[in-house]
Enzyme design. Structure first.
Site, PDB file in Angstrom:
ATOM      1  CG  ASP A 155      -2.126  -0.917   1.029  1.00 45.60           C
ATOM      2  OD1 ASP A 155      -2.250  -1.511  -0.051  1.00 45.60           O
ATOM      3  OD2 ASP A 155      -2.924  -1.044   1.984  1.00 45.60           O
TER       4      ASP A 155
ATOM      5  CG  ASN B  89      -4.855   5.575   2.576  1.00 44.24           C
ATOM      6  OD1 ASN B  89      -5.790   5.202   1.876  1.00 44.24           O
ATOM      7  ND2 ASN B  89      -3.941   4.748   3.036  1.00 44.24           N
TER       8      ASN B  89
ATOM      9  CG  ASP C 208      -1.807  10.540  22.280  1.00 45.33           C
ATOM     10  OD1 ASP C 208      -1.732  11.440  23.139  1.00 45.33           O
ATOM     11  OD2 ASP C 208      -1.610   9.342  22.527  1.00 45.33           O
TER      12      ASP C 208
ATOM     13  CD  GLN D 251       3.930   7.275   0.609  1.00 42.15           C
ATOM     14  OE1 GLN D 251       4.877   7.236  -0.168  1.00 42.15           O
ATOM     15  NE2 GLN D 251       3.542   6.223   1.313  1.00 42.15           N
TER      16      GLN D 251
ATOM     17  NE  ARG E  93       2.605  21.462  26.653  1.00 41.37           N
ATOM     18  CZ  ARG E  93       2.550  22.767  26.809  1.00 41.37           C
ATOM     19  NH1 ARG E  93       1.964  23.282  27.880  1.00 41.37           N
ATOM     20  NH2 ARG E  93       3.061  23.580  25.905  1.00 41.37           N
TER      21      ARG E  93
END
Length: 275
Positions: A57, A131, A161, A231, A142
């Protein structure tokens, strides 16, 4: 038999290179090897029927970025571990190429997202992704605070996150690993998936692909990275703004069955009925 040539893009892998040599020997002048790492988009021959991607992929995504808005169908051949973007495997490649040359194939349209980043009133990034675009923090940073606006209306601020903005095609990539939904590529949508959100009620959200999204980093973000299709990565500044919408440039993917997506899904996710 089609007089157009077939472009070959080859992953740096012994199996892929061996299979490519077999194809070159079989097709002769009907194929041409394209080095996406050291070529330019303008170097793509005008007489291509399609491009066959021999790799996983990641290789497929790099080719999708390479062709930009060129109207060239792509066919993935699985050499990687998962291969959600692959239409066939190396074992079935010979039959697939025969069907290509006989014109016995279908074209599936896959939407992309247009990603723009504005810094100090200057546009510094303008790319399409197949994608996803991912806002990520480094391991020791943080929580990221991403204020999201939908068609100029404030939605919420994700404290997490990171945040994934994905296409239906990308729903089986990073978004799936982060707990996002699997969305059929024909469903016109954009997926927002927070990564490990601080507030548990911040769940993945599917919105229409007619929506325009704006994302602002709030607080004092440090070591934030914007990754495009896995990428390419960019360091983000506190004042950066992301503008995301459906791209005008689709990717055309070759298929040999109407319902091949479900077969790939069952096989890759090892569902009952998958082989």
């Amino acid at each position: 038999m089609n007089t157009k040539r077939i472009g070959l893009v080859i992953k740096n892998d012994d199996k892929a290179e061996k299979k490519a040599r077999e194809l070159e020997k079989r097709l002769g002048d009907q194929c041409v090897v394209i080095d996406v790492q050291h070529s330019k988009n303008t170097d793509i021959p005008d007489d291509l029927l399609c491009m066959i991607v021999l790799g996983g992929d990641g290789t497929f995504l790099s080719v999708a970025r390479f062709i930009e808005n060129r109207d060239i169908p792509l066919m993935g051949v699985k050499f990687g571990e998962v291969g959600f973007l692959a239409e066939t495997t190396e074992d079935n490649l010979s039959e697939a190429v025969a069907s290509l040359l006989e014109g016995k194939y279908l074209i599936q349209q896959r939407t992309r997202l247009d990603i723009k980043v504005v810094r100090d009133n200057e546009q510094i990034i303008d790319v399409d992704v197949l994608n996803d675009a991912v806002i990520n923090k480094s391991a020791l940073s943080r929580l990221a605070s991403c204020a999201v606006y939908i068609d100029s209306t404030y939605l919420t601020t994700y404290r997490a996150d990171g945040l994934i903005i994905g296409t239906p095609t990308g729903s089986t990539a990073y978004s799936l690993a982060a707990g996002g939904p699997v969305v059929h590529p024909a469903v016109p949508s954009i997926i927002l998936t927070p990564i490990c959100p601080f507030t548990l009620t911040n769940r993945p959200l599917i919105i229409p692909d007619s929506t325009r999204i704006e994302i602002r980093l709030e607080g004092s973000p440090e070591d934030m990275i914007l990754t495009l299709d896995g990428q390419e990565g960019f360091e983000m500044d506190p004042g950066d703004k992301l503008f995301i919408k459906k791209s005008r440039n689709n990717i055309r993917m070759i298929s040999f069955e109407e319902q091949s997506y479900y077969k790939v899904l069952k096989t890759r996710l090892k569902w009952s009925g998958g082989r």
